[in-house]
Design an enzyme around this catalytic site. Structure first.
Site, PDB file in Angstrom:
ATOM      1  CG  ASP A 105     -33.306  70.058-110.890  1.00 51.63           C
ATOM      2  OD1 ASP A 105     -32.103  70.238-111.081  1.00 51.63           O
ATOM      3  OD2 ASP A 105     -33.671  70.220-109.933  1.00 51.63           O
ATOM      4  N   PRO A 132     -46.092  51.448-100.653  1.00 50.76           N
ATOM      5  CG  PRO A 132     -45.056  49.439-100.285  1.00 50.76           C
ATOM      6  CD  PRO A 132     -45.978  50.525 -99.616  1.00 50.76           C
ATOM      7  CD  GLU A 192     -45.447  42.200 -93.495  1.00 50.32           C
ATOM      8  OE1 GLU A 192     -46.246  42.255 -94.851  1.00 50.32           O
ATOM      9  OE2 GLU A 192     -44.343  41.785 -93.478  1.00 50.32           O
ATOM     10  NE  ARG A 215     -33.805  69.561-106.870  1.00 53.81           N
ATOM     11  CZ  ARG A 215     -32.466  70.001-106.999  1.00 53.81           C
ATOM     12  NH1 ARG A 215     -31.751  69.580-105.856  1.00 53.81           N
ATOM     13  NH2 ARG A 215     -32.098  70.396-107.963  1.00 53.81           N
TER      14      ARG A 215
END
Length: 247
Positions: free
Chosen positions: A168, A88, A115, A153
């Site tokens: 896309d 994160p 954590e 992809r």
């Protein structure tokens, strides 16, 4: 491209290996996936991979030694690959970042748990920290799979049609245009007539106008990052006017 994933839950990656576009790309050798479980490198009888954080606090932290041994094993087989930690705290990835990642020959992806992992391992081993969004997940496995899906992809031969990836959403900094298939009418609602016209130039202009309009409606922040040509601005103005008239 080669992917080596360091994960306590390697079975989660069967979803990529068993189904869909990525499974086909892996089977065809467009990309490779190799999995490394730090528990296999823990030396104590309980195969411990985590411990309490110094300074106190909730949760556990992944230990250096098992992770480092797994990384060393992966690096021995993929010496040219760079190391990325899914976190994160990492740099937020977008389509442009995925295209850059796809240019490398290989990546060793660390899927953290608990954590997080000991900061000293990050300092010594990690080249990149990546995040897929401003939210917290239970571990790095899903982000690693997201990165693999988005990158594979883009590789030649991964998709059935060479133009699929180029069309896309986000590839040109815009959301995708609407798509329709047969039948041409459902419940009184018809496919836009331009798509049935056979006029490929008109179809391309309509699709670009729709992509610009959708982006204006749903992700105006993307338009702020993009310089529009005169043609694009005119198509967007037409879309906005039609949208206001319909509203």
């Amino acid at each position: 491209m080669r992917f080596d994933v360091i994960s306590l839950f390697p079975a989660m990656f069967r979803a990529l290996e068993d189904e869909g576009v990525i499974a086909r790309a892996l089977a065809q050798g467009v990309a490779e996936l190799h999995l490394w479980n730090p528990r296999d490198y823990a030396l104590d009888p309980h195969r411990t991979v985590d411990d309490r954080p110094y300074g106190g606090g909730p949760g556990m932290v992944m230990k250096v030694a098992p992770l480092r041994s797994a990384l060393e094993a992966a690096r021995a087989e993929a010496p040219e690959s760079r190391v990325a930690y899914l976190s994160p705290q990492g740099r937020l990835l977008d389509q442009g970042e995925m295209a850059t990642i796809a240019q490398a020959s290989g990546w060793i992806l660390i899927a953290g748990r608990y954590e997080g992992i000991d900061e000293r391992l990050i300092d010594d081993w990690v080249d990149e920290e990546w995040s897929i969004g401003d939210y917290v997940l239970s571990g790095g496995e899903l982000p690693a799979m997201v990165v693999m899906d988005a990158v594979i992809r883009l590789l030649p031969g991964a998709l059935g049609h060479a133009d699929s990836a180029r069309e896309d959403s986000y590839v040109d900094g815009l959301l995708d245009h609407p798509h329709y298939t047969r039948p041409s009418e459902i419940d009184g609602r018809s496919v836009p007539s331009v798509l049935l016209s056979g006029d490929h130039g008109a179809i391309e202009r309509w699709r670009l106008g729709q992509a610009l309009g959708r982006t204006w409606l749903r992700r105006p922040d993307l338009l702020q990052r993009r310089s529009l040509s005169k043609v694009e601005q005119a198509l967007l103005d037409q879309f906005i006017l039609a949208h206001q008239d319909a509203g």
